[in-house]
Design a protein around this motif. Structure first.
Motif, short mmCIF file in Angstrom:
data_model
loop_
_atom_site.label_atom_id
_atom_site.label_comp_id
_atom_site.label_asym_id
_atom_site.label_seq_id
_atom_site.Cartn_x
_atom_site.Cartn_y
_atom_site.Cartn_z
N TYR A 104 -9.90 1.13 -1.44
CA TYR A 104 -8.53 1.19 -1.93
C TYR A 104 -8.48 1.67 -3.39
N ASN A 147 -6.63 5.04 -4.20
CA ASN A 147 -5.36 4.85 -4.91
C ASN A 147 -5.48 5.18 -6.40
N THR A 148 -6.70 5.23 -6.93
CA THR A 148 -6.87 5.42 -8.37
C THR A 148 -7.72 6.64 -8.70
N VAL A 193 0.82 -1.21 0.00
CA VAL A 193 0.00 0.00 0.00
C VAL A 193 0.86 1.26 0.00
N TRP A 213 0.65 10.01 -4.73
CA TRP A 213 0.38 11.24 -3.99
C TRP A 213 1.54 12.22 -4.07
N ASN A 216 2.93 2.26 -3.36
CA ASN A 216 2.04 2.69 -4.45
C ASN A 216 1.47 4.07 -4.16
N LEU A 217 1.05 4.28 -2.91
CA LEU A 217 0.47 5.58 -2.55
C LEU A 217 1.51 6.69 -2.56
N SER A 272 -0.97 4.00 5.85
CA SER A 272 -0.74 2.62 5.39
C SER A 272 -0.54 1.65 6.54
#
Length: 396
Positions: A225, A229-230, A141, A149, A144-145, A191
């Motif tokens: 998520y 995240n998207t 997590v 961000w 990727n974040l 996270s």
């Protein structure tokens, strides 16, 4: 009743795979119905075997290539972006942070994912150690974040600079560093919830068996998520970039019509920095959006499958659609991984980032040839001509 596996020698005894009929499912015994459904799903998996083999090859071998190439060129980007003259730019500071987060994601997410899928003993090490499994869940997590961000914070900073150009000087290197550190700290703290809450690690596109932990399972956590995240960062990036482009166009028109407004519009240097942002953010948007669409469809279709009874003629159809969406998600995930390995190439081929190109040539020992015209200065009073800077001494 005996197990259905031993009741039937082959699927042709219970279902015609070429012309399946599910209208009488409610009349079949439960074990026969389950065997029939399994036969239909196995037959479908056999039909799409060429596509699934291609996807598995891309994820196993293609991901390995992406990780190796990405780590090498990200390291080169880091060396270039951290040179003394490059550290003075807030844009380069955001790009440096992005390079670091991308490298961590390539290593801790994708490389470990391939290793767990290809090496049974390696995956067993995670399954036998709950702490290690929870830690990997956090890594999946957080990294990727961090990347997405960081791009969002970069976009917001550029938007504010274009929106309020007279305050652009307030975005110093120190404040940029504070912004990046704050975003990273917030992402890491968020996270850490993966230590206590399970997600969708058991449905990894790499196909490894998920860990059985004592973490809390929250229904529909996957939807949150995907949104966080998207869709939320993607919409922010797209919306702000559209506003940035419109504002720059308006300011260019204003500059052409009113010379007095030059000091109130975005400088040429800021325009170049904005072009770098647009290239990075739109690359992310293009590579991430197809995966996000498929993930969203898959999550909603999963609810449809669970809401459909086994005896319903549409149950098998819904299961087959779910299988297709899973493999399509894995296919687009391969291309999504490219987002973490292209920052070097974006810096090299974006014409607005000449400073990166010049510094890169300096690092590898190649002399940069500047073909731009030399700045002109006026000759002494009484002459109407101009001369290059190299002739300043003679002019004096």
């Amino acid at each position: 009743m005996a197990n259905a596996t031993f009741q039937f020698n082959n699927c042709s005894e219970i279902v015609d795979l070429d012309h399946p009929d599910n209208s009488n499912n409610d009349q079949l015994p439960l074990d026969v119905l389950k065997a029939k459904i399994k036969c239909q799903i196995d037959a479908f998996n056999l039909r799409i075997l060429p596509f699934t083999t291609l996807v598995q090859g891309l994820l196993y071998y293609g991901t390995t290539v992406i990780v190796c190439v990405g780590l090498f060129f990200n390291a080169v980007s880091f060396v270039v972006l951290t040179r003394k003259r490059m550290r003075k730019s807030s844009v380069n500071m955001f790009l440096t942070a992005l390079t670091i987060s991308d490298s961590l994601s390539l290593t801790m997410n994708f490389m470990i994912g391939v290793t767990r899928a290809q090496n049974f003993s390696a995956n067993q090490s995670f399954m036998d150690n709950q702490s290690l499994c929870k830690l990997h869940g956090v890594f999946v997590v957080v990294f990727n974040l961090l990347s997405v961000w960081t791009i969002v914070s970069f976009t917001i900073a550029r938007f504010l600079i274009v929106k309020y150009p007279h305050k652009a000087k307030k975005f110093t290197e120190k404040r940029t560093l504070i912004i990046i550190a704050s975003v990273w700290l917030a992402v890491i703290m968020f996270s850490c919830h993966k230590i206590f809450i399970a997600g969708f690690e058991g449905d990894s596109v790499f196909g490894y068996k998920g860990c059985q932990t004592d973490r809390l399972r929250v229904p529909d956590i996957g939807k949150f998520y995907v949104a966080f995240n998207t869709w939320l960062p993607s919409l922010l990036i797209l919306t702000l970039n559209v506003f940035i482009i419109r504002m720059i166009r308006k300011q260019n028109v204003r500059r052409q019509t009113m010379i007095q407004s030059t000091n109130l519009t975005t400088s040429r240097l800021d325009v170049k920095a904005t072009k770098v942002l647009l290239t990075v953010s739109f690359t992310y948007f293009v590579l991430r959006s197809p995966l996000g669409i498929i993930q969203t469809l898959e999550l909603f279709w999963d609810n449809t499958v669970h809401a459909t009874p086994l005896v319903d003629p549409l149950y098998v159809f819904n299961c087959l659609i779910k299988i297709q969406l899973k493999w399509i998600r894995a296919f687009f995930f391969f291309f999504y991984q490219l987002n973490f390995a292209v920052i070097f190439f974006l810096n090299v081929f974006v014409s607005a980032h000449k400073m990166f190109q010049r510094t890169l040539l300096d690092v590898i020992g190649v002399k940069f040839k500047d073909t731009s015209p030399e700045p002109q200065v006026a000759l002494p009073m009484g002459s109407n001509a101009v001369a290059p800077l190299s002739q300043r001494a003679e002019a004096k």
